[in-house]
Design an enzyme around this catalytic site. Structure first.
Site, PDB file in Angstrom:
ATOM      1  CB  VAL A 263      -0.953   0.021   1.217  1.00  0.00           C
ATOM      2  CG1 VAL A 263      -1.977  -1.091   1.128  1.00  0.00           C
ATOM      3  CG2 VAL A 263      -0.183  -0.059   2.539  1.00  0.00           C
ATOM      4  NE  ARG A 265       3.458   7.030  -4.491  1.00  0.00           N
ATOM      5  CZ  ARG A 265       2.315   7.254  -3.884  1.00  0.00           C
ATOM      6  NH1 ARG A 265       1.632   6.244  -3.342  1.00  0.00           N
ATOM      7  NH2 ARG A 265       1.836   8.477  -3.773  1.00  0.00           N
ATOM      8  CG  ASP A 289      -4.174   0.346  -3.608  1.00  0.00           C
ATOM      9  OD1 ASP A 289      -5.179   0.154  -4.328  1.00  0.00           O
ATOM     10  OD2 ASP A 289      -3.852   1.470  -3.191  1.00  0.00           O
ATOM     11  CD  GLU A 294       0.119   2.649  -9.588  1.00  0.00           C
ATOM     12  OE1 GLU A 294      -0.469   3.753  -9.558  1.00  0.00           O
ATOM     13  OE2 GLU A 294       0.381   1.991  -8.572  1.00  0.00           O
ATOM     14  CG  HIS A 313      -2.529   3.988  -6.721  1.00  0.00           C
ATOM     15  ND1 HIS A 313      -1.289   4.408  -7.155  1.00  0.00           N
ATOM     16  CD2 HIS A 313      -2.680   4.522  -5.481  1.00  0.00           C
ATOM     17  CE1 HIS A 313      -0.727   5.173  -6.229  1.00  0.00           C
ATOM     18  NE2 HIS A 313      -1.559   5.253  -5.206  1.00  0.00           N
ATOM     19  CB  ALA A 316      -5.691   6.181  -0.465  1.00  0.00           C
TER      20      ALA A 316
END
Length: 352
Positions: A263, A265, A289, A294, A313, A316
């Site tokens: 969670v 980077r 995540d 990306e 991602h 959050a």
């Protein structure tokens, strides 16, 4: 900014609801919030700081936007979430003293701006680190629980309408969880795993104790302890020092069947080494995540790996994120005006 200055002109350099601008002013009355919704891209969803990519400014609007951000003592967000725009603004605005990035990992954006040392000495950069700690810690707990309870096996049996013989699930309160990185996110992960009864270890460079963590590990000792833990939760930011920290050495040392949750980077984990560890069972389950690149490439084997949970991602993401960041900004503005140190300042050597 000195204690004798009693006003702070702040420009919202990213989309920010008028309601939240006024909230900042109510919390810290010495702040004057300047915003113009016509000059920033509209949000597509809560806390969409980049805004709608189809948005464009006329030449006059671009000039107006730049004049607005160049009038600021402080910026809420990096202009257009663009390192190039940050560099332009810093060069054009000698009065700028503080920039708060809306990203928890905003240090990378500051680094990409290529600012000279004078600018880095003049301007305080802070991030929203810690604002996202709760949601990300929940995903980390979810990921470890999914691995402990055999989510892939349950899903496969359900899809096949198979009622197998009963089998034993792993219990979190019998597990040792290593939290890699005990910053805001990591500390919240530690708190939650400890509350579930797990034994929690954590990596730290400072050596400062963290509630719920029974053993502190130096970052260069992860491989030495990897074989003693049941799950590894990675919360670190992406820096040169953390790049592929969870790589071949660590993943070869893990206890077979270990669970991994990521969670922080994506660059902290070497995905090639991870795939090898997944294929031979050293990693029994990975809840991801974040990824090295990306969006995750369509041909990445992680998409279809039976022991991987891919989250885009989004762990959050919260409807309350923008308000939390606004409240953090207001609190930090008060500290700045009072000459007190700010939270979540960017290390301008390692940029995290």
């Amino acid at each position: 900014m000195t204690q004798t200055e009693d006003r702070l002109r702040v420009v919202a350099a990213v989309p920010l609801d008028e309601e939240l601008c006024r909230l900042i002013e109510r919390i810290e009355p010495r702040v004057e919030m300047i915003s113009d919704p016509s000059l920033v891209p509209p949000m597509r969803w809560p806390a969409d700081w980049e805004g709608d990519p189809s948005f464009s400014r006329t030449p006059q609007q671009q000039a107006d936007f730049e004049a607005m951000v160049d009038s600021a003592d402080a910026l809420f967000g990096i202009p257009d979430v663009s390192p190039a725009q940050l560099a332009r603004t810093v060069a054009a605005n000698p009065r700028l003293r503080w920039v708060m990035t809306t990203a928890a990992g905003g240090g990378g954006q500051v680094k990409a701006a290529g600012l000279d040392q004078d600018a880095l000495d003049r301007i305080v950069f802070t991030t929203s680190a810690g604002v996202h700690a709760g949601p990300l810690a929940e995903f980390a707990v979810f990921g470890v629980m999914a691995g402990a309870k055999g989510l892939p096996r349950l899903r496969a049996d359900q899809d096949a309408r198979v009622w197998p013989q009963r089998w034993e699930m792993r219990q979190v309160d019998e597990m040792t969880v290593l939290v890699v990185g005990l910053g805001g996110i990591g500390a919240e992960c530690a708190r939650r795993f400890h509350a579930l009864g797990a034994t929690v270890w954590g990596t730290t460079r400072s050596g400062r104790p963290v509630d719920g963590v029974s053993r502190l590990i130096a970052p260069d000792e992860i491989a030495q302890v990897a074989g003693e833990v049941d799950a590894i939760v990675v919360t670190l930011p992406g820096t040169e020092q953390t790049h592929h920290l969870i790589g071949e050495e660590v993943l070869e040392a893990v206890r077979p069947g270990a669970i991994l949750a990521s969670v922080g980077r994506g660059t902290v984990i070497d995905e090639r080494a991870l795939l090898a560890a997944l294929d031979d069972g050293r990693i029994g389950f990975a809840a991801m995540d974040v990824f090295e690149k990306e969006p995750l490439a369509q041909d990445s084997p992680l998409w279809s790996h039976p022991s991987v949970l891919v989250s885009p991602h989004t762990a959050a993401r919260s409807s309350k994120e923008a308000e939390r960041i606004a409240r953090r900004f207001a609190e930090s503005a008060g500290r700045l005006l009072d000459g007190e140190p700010l939270r979540a300042t960017v290390d301008t050597v390692e940029f995290y």
